[in-house]
Design a protein around this motif. Structure first.
Motif, PDB file in Angstrom:
ATOM      1  N   ALA A  89       0.910  -1.144  -0.104  1.00 13.34           N
ATOM      2  CA  ALA A  89      -0.030  -0.041   0.041  1.00 13.34           C
ATOM      3  C   ALA A  89       0.909   1.272   0.005  1.00 13.34           C
ATOM      4  CB  ALA A  89      -0.727   0.117   1.181  1.00 13.34           C
ATOM      5  N   ARG A 462      17.819   7.957 -10.947  1.00 12.48           N
ATOM      6  CA  ARG A 462      17.668   8.817  -9.839  1.00 12.48           C
ATOM      7  C   ARG A 462      18.481   9.865  -9.621  1.00 12.48           C
ATOM      8  NH1 ARG A 462      18.327   9.959  -4.423  1.00 12.48           N
ATOM      9  NH2 ARG A 462      16.303  10.215  -3.108  1.00 12.48           N
TER      10      ARG A 462
ATOM     11  N   ASP B  80      22.140  12.285   0.894  1.00 10.48           N
ATOM     12  CA  ASP B  80      20.874  12.883   0.592  1.00 10.48           C
ATOM     13  C   ASP B  80      19.830  12.202   1.498  1.00 10.48           C
ATOM     14  OD1 ASP B  80      18.384  13.207  -0.801  1.00 10.48           O
ATOM     15  OD2 ASP B  80      19.093  11.874  -2.644  1.00 10.48           O
ATOM     16  N   ASP B  82      16.508  12.311   1.703  1.00 14.01           N
ATOM     17  CA  ASP B  82      15.467  11.677   0.823  1.00 14.01           C
ATOM     18  C   ASP B  82      15.568  10.236   0.511  1.00 14.01           C
ATOM     19  OD1 ASP B  82      13.809  13.956   1.068  1.00 14.01           O
ATOM     20  OD2 ASP B  82      14.385  14.721  -1.240  1.00 14.01           O
ATOM     21  N   PHE B  83      16.860   9.802   0.271  1.00 14.58           N
ATOM     22  CA  PHE B  83      17.066   8.526  -0.329  1.00 14.58           C
ATOM     23  C   PHE B  83      16.871   7.532   0.952  1.00 14.58           C
ATOM     24  CE2 PHE B  83      19.868   4.844  -0.291  1.00 14.58           C
ATOM     25  CZ  PHE B  83      19.394   4.299  -1.765  1.00 14.58           C
ATOM     26  N   ARG B  86      12.196   7.020   4.428  1.00 14.51           N
ATOM     27  CA  ARG B  86      11.047   6.527   3.410  1.00 14.51           C
ATOM     28  C   ARG B  86       9.816   6.334   4.069  1.00 14.51           C
ATOM     29  NH1 ARG B  86      14.546   2.250  -0.431  1.00 14.51           N
ATOM     30  NH2 ARG B  86      16.212   3.630  -0.957  1.00 14.51           N
ATOM     31  N   HIS B  87       8.694   6.305   3.132  1.00 13.88           N
ATOM     32  CA  HIS B  87       7.396   6.447   3.436  1.00 13.88           C
ATOM     33  C   HIS B  87       6.630   5.349   2.938  1.00 13.88           C
ATOM     34  CE1 HIS B  87       3.584   9.341   4.637  1.00 13.88           C
ATOM     35  NE2 HIS B  87       3.869   8.358   5.426  1.00 13.88           N
ATOM     36  N   ILE B  88       6.072   4.505   3.548  1.00  9.79           N
ATOM     37  CA  ILE B  88       5.273   3.206   2.844  1.00  9.79           C
ATOM     38  C   ILE B  88       3.919   2.892   3.879  1.00  9.79           C
ATOM     39  CG2 ILE B  88       6.642   1.673   4.027  1.00  9.79           C
ATOM     40  CD1 ILE B  88       7.011   0.434   1.066  1.00  9.79           C
ATOM     41  N   ALA B  89       3.523   2.007   3.302  1.00 16.30           N
ATOM     42  CA  ALA B  89       1.935   1.598   3.974  1.00 16.30           C
ATOM     43  C   ALA B  89       1.819   0.014   3.758  1.00 16.30           C
ATOM     44  CB  ALA B  89       1.001   2.331   3.599  1.00 16.30           C
ATOM     45  N   VAL B  90       1.143  -0.507   4.638  1.00 16.33           N
ATOM     46  CA  VAL B  90       0.459  -1.885   4.499  1.00 16.33           C
ATOM     47  C   VAL B  90      -1.024  -1.664   4.067  1.00 16.33           C
ATOM     48  CG1 VAL B  90       2.202  -3.022   5.905  1.00 16.33           C
ATOM     49  CG2 VAL B  90       0.172  -2.001   6.951  1.00 16.33           C
ATOM     50  N   LEU B 102       5.726  -7.267   4.721  1.00 16.34           N
ATOM     51  CA  LEU B 102       6.510  -6.052   4.020  1.00 16.34           C
ATOM     52  C   LEU B 102       7.952  -5.849   4.648  1.00 16.34           C
ATOM     53  CD1 LEU B 102       6.199  -3.479   2.455  1.00 16.34           C
ATOM     54  CD2 LEU B 102       5.535  -2.301   4.809  1.00 16.34           C
ATOM     55  N   ARG B 105      10.389  -8.291   3.273  1.00 19.80           N
ATOM     56  CA  ARG B 105      10.554  -8.259   1.851  1.00 19.80           C
ATOM     57  C   ARG B 105      11.760  -7.094   1.797  1.00 19.80           C
ATOM     58  NH1 ARG B 105       5.512  -6.862  -0.632  1.00 19.80           N
ATOM     59  NH2 ARG B 105       4.433  -8.738  -0.351  1.00 19.80           N
ATOM     60  N   ARG B 109      16.861  -7.470   1.130  1.00 17.93           N
ATOM     61  CA  ARG B 109      17.577  -6.306   0.139  1.00 17.93           C
ATOM     62  C   ARG B 109      18.774  -5.997   0.703  1.00 17.93           C
ATOM     63  NH1 ARG B 109      11.898  -4.158  -1.001  1.00 17.93           N
ATOM     64  NH2 ARG B 109      13.005  -2.129  -0.334  1.00 17.93           N
ATOM     65  N   ASP B 112      22.722  -0.182  -0.331  1.00 16.71           N
ATOM     66  CA  ASP B 112      23.658   0.198  -1.633  1.00 16.71           C
ATOM     67  C   ASP B 112      24.802   0.740  -0.962  1.00 16.71           C
ATOM     68  OD1 ASP B 112      25.005   1.519  -3.485  1.00 16.71           O
ATOM     69  OD2 ASP B 112      23.299   2.411  -4.064  1.00 16.71           O
ATOM     70  N   LYS B 115      26.238   4.523  -0.829  1.00 21.46           N
ATOM     71  CA  LYS B 115      25.620   5.699   0.194  1.00 21.46           C
ATOM     72  C   LYS B 115      25.876   5.101   1.584  1.00 21.46           C
ATOM     73  CE  LYS B 115      22.427   6.325  -3.648  1.00 21.46           C
ATOM     74  NZ  LYS B 115      22.551   7.897  -3.918  1.00 21.46           N
ATOM     75  N   GLU B 124       2.693   3.422   7.252  1.00 21.52           N
ATOM     76  CA  GLU B 124       1.368   3.808   7.777  1.00 21.52           C
ATOM     77  C   GLU B 124       0.319   2.615   7.620  1.00 21.52           C
ATOM     78  OE1 GLU B 124       0.582   7.490   6.461  1.00 21.52           O
ATOM     79  OE2 GLU B 124       2.255   8.426   7.881  1.00 21.52           O
TER      80      GLU B 124
END
Lengths: 494, 494
Positions: A89, A462, B80, B82-83, B86-90, B102, B105, B109, B112, B115, B124
């Motif tokens: 989501a 990016r 940076d 912003d990199f 992060r903002h995500i949701a279920v 979530l 997953r 990973r 990087d 950085k 959220e």
């Protein structure tokens, strides 16, 4: 076992440094038609019912040890739907930028080569009662046209659901071959290699000789002389052609023709197909010419605003399907490409589109003069090891930061479905392509036609194009400018 | 430039095949205290205000070409925010299983390496008015204890916000060193290598001689004789010790001691600290013994249900902090480990915890007899190239599928904050560790104490332990069983 073609395999080999070999799509559905059912459940059961028509969903790679030869496909005995079918989501308010952020991040991650090379994400949390679907699949297993075919299988043309033929025979998973078997296959392939290389080199030289006008385009498009192995053989073995004398006129440098990172930004927007068609008719060019002209206008403004518009016109690479009727239902790559200038040095929009039209017409004539199979033959003959090393060396040395690129941007125009598609009764509203960028090619513009819309996906590195969302307005302005100019000319002519 | 220690670097070198070298945490916050403000905005401005106290957030690696020597840290000139933020949701309903899916997953990973090695995700869409925070950071830059310290800096002890000292001097980003400079450093390091190896080998041999009882534990814990280079030197150069004669008693095989994939499953749950403490007092063991006993009970049931409980007891590896007072505020690894049996062959819960207690007491005596610095010295002397090759060979040959493991499971107990922590006024309710698994070690149980709770994170290879959520109930049953047995004994004794 079916072996990957050299072209299919090249999309695996390109995965080094910031390069990723998969492509994707982002589609939005209107949940009204679901009548309270769950989109996720409807999609999942649809896929399960149609797996026998979705070959790439259950096949996986087996690689040949030491990269001795191209990999093979097997039907995955460990196939696990839960791994591929995912649910996620976006946070509120669930707007396009948040979807873009999520898709950019997922798109920036390589697929796992030990499993079938696809992932699907049902995305919830969107504003306006919509649900989104991001689909990711490796370019080694499909090209744009076969990707569009998968979409036709996956979704219904009838809102009430299509009738799908049952599988003719039950699915048979393969055994995973032992390492020793794969080594034997690799060595067998290698033994026959020298003959294959010589034959391909001879054939290329002959074809070039017979079709002299095509030489420049071919050399620039496939970068023949730059391949570490094939380039050398080409220069010494080709009896009638000296590759060094083929004129090289590389594209100008731009901020996005540099070494890329694995991270992405993704901008998407939908434009009216009838508006593009009206312009094309008024000016007397093709639909693809107008797409290129509007792209060129957007790029001209983008670079102009940054004070980095080159004096020479940008050069676009346009993928061209070479799929024959008999290959129509095959899941593989049947694609080549042509180059065309974008006339970004030209201020007048009509003069610009006419220059684009002439350049494209010429490129197409050259491309048609070449046999479709020839352009992909070179990727068949070099061993994967050599090609993979070349990709890694390019990524590590960032060589592309120090030379002019062969072209500036890929502009790809993929024909999509003309009628509405449905999933569980939910209508697909838009269908945006999410393509790939490459070393020295940090920007890609791909467009899919769907119903009466052109759905654009602009994917970028990016770091090289952090402000990719500017293109949404720049494309709108580019189309308006062209419409006004066309209208003015029409009035003058009348 | 500061160079990574050998131990820090080992977490980079382990990244081959399915192994990943980062760790994380998942915490849940009660949004009531935010009084309408956005958690995301509050957290972001908190981080920006405290960056000068969060060293790992702005430093990045520079690797030495050809892996000639361990990498260095520089202050990232391209930092940076912003990199990383992060903002995500279920998707709805936003329960623990969806958060787990979530986090599994994202945790699967790699970070990087070009950085700073961290990412934060504000999650959220949760049920019950909560918001979650998943934090991911590379183990090469912190260990468990320094990770807990970062948490103390990041969050407030005062719900109204802590007072943070301003930076004493403005932040100074470094230049990225040129390749030639890094090659020179690598060669300089290599020249001094032989001396370092000889000195370390001599010192190890002497220490082993002086502390004979520790020999088995050392050899098993650090796998000295299995290192391709150091092992050989150890066997030939050690004047008084023959490594081949050190008894090897490997742990039994289990379904999760096999070659892993990069994919994960993550189970988390919170248990009452006072309940564990009551049991420990009644039986007369340590808190860590009871955590191990309950873990052992859960593992015994899990394997028993599958019909795969080995006859021999499982062996746990327990990380131990060797951080001295002067190193308290350093962001680096100061950790070693001891082995302890889990008595999973014993049906009686009291007999089981007492065996665990005796084994742990003995292991700790051995470990204390060894100088803290010795155990990490070996990772300093082998060049990264050799260690990285060993990791890759292990992953590629899946050698660990064919041999007994040195231990079965990591059980890590990290002391966390005793008082409530806050962010923008929102109280942190739970604080679950998300640790790492390794080749042949597909299951990891880590627990952080927070306030009056023990917050468990059980991370597993997705393919080896697909049903990891079973552990939530099995731990609850294990604690109940131990409580009942302790209660029964108390009654008998009274």
């Amino acid at each position: 076992m079916q072996q990957l073609s050299g072209l299919d395999n090249s999309f695996l080999l390109m995965e080094a440094g910031g390069q990723l070999g998969h492509v994707g799509s982002l589609s939005f559905f209107d949940t009204a038609g679901l009548e309270g059912r769950s989109f996720k459940d409807a999609l999942r059961s649809t896929i399960e019912d149609r797996l026998h028509l979705l070959g790439p969903y259950r096949r996986r790679l087996v690689e040949v040890p030491l990269d001795l030869d191209r990999p093979f496909w097997i039907e995955d005995p460990d196939f696990d739907m839960d791994f591929h079918f995912r649910h996620i989501a976006v946070p509120s308010p669930g707007d396009d930028h948040q979807v873009s952020e999520l898709v950019s991040r997922i798109h920036a991650r390589a697929l796992d080569r030990s499993k079938p090379l696809w992932e699907l994400y049902v995305i919830e949390g969107l504003e306006n009662g919509r649900v989104a679907l991001y689909s990711k699949i490796h370019h080694c297993t499909i090209d744009g046209v076969s990707g569009a075919q998968m979409t036709q299988v996956l979704f219904d043309q009838d809102p009430g659901g299509d009738v799908i033929p049952l599988p003719e025979e039950p699915w048979q998973p393969d055994d995973i071959p032992r390492t020793s078997e794969m080594v034997a296959r690799g060595i067998a392939g290698l033994v026959t290699q020298p003959g294959r290389i010589a034959r391909t080199a001879y054939r290329t030289a002959r074809e070039l000789w017979e079709s002299n006008e095509a030489a420049t385009a071919v050399a620039r498009t496939i970068g023949l002389d730059r391949l570490p192995l094939a380039g050398g053989i080409f220069r010494t073995n080709g009896p009638e052609v000296d590759a060094d004398r083929i004129p090289q006129t590389p594209a100008p440098r731009t901020p996005f023709n540099r070494s890329i990172t694995p991270h992405r930004r993704f901008c998407f927007f939908s434009m009216s197909l009838p508006r593009f068609k009206a312009v094309k008719r008024t000016i007397g060019v093709t639909l693809n010419d107008t797409v290129m002209a509007v792209s060129g206008a957007a790029l001209r403004s983008y670079l102009g605003e940054r004070g980095e518009l080159p004096e020479d016109p940008l050069v676009a690479m346009i993928p061209v399907s070479v799929r024959s009727e008999t290959e129509k239902n095959e899941y593989a790559n049947r694609v080549t490409s042509i180059l065309g200038e974008l006339a970004t040095d030209e201020a007048d929009p009509i003069a610009r589109v006419e220059r684009i039209h002439r350049a494209m017409a010429k490129s197409k004539r050259m491309q048609q003069a070449m046999p479709a199979t020839l352009l992909t033959d070179w990727t068949e003959v070099a061993t994967p090891l050599i090609l993979a090393q070349a990709a890694r060396i390019a990524a590590r040395t960032k060589i592309l930061d120090r030379m002019n690129p062969p072209f500036n941007v890929i502009i790809s125009n993929v024909p999509g479905p003309r009628q509405s598609l449905y999933c569980g009764g939910a209508e697909m509203q838009t269908y945006y392509p999410v393509s790939a960028v490459a070393e020295g090619q940090g920007l890609n513009i791909t467009v899919i036609s769907y119903k009466d819309r052109l759905d654009f996906g602009v994917i970028a590195c990016r770091e090289l194009v952090p402000d990719v969302w500017k293109f949404k307005d720049l494309f709108a302005e580019g189309l308006e400018e062209l419409e006004k100019a066309a209208e003015a000319r029409k009035t003058t002519n009348e």
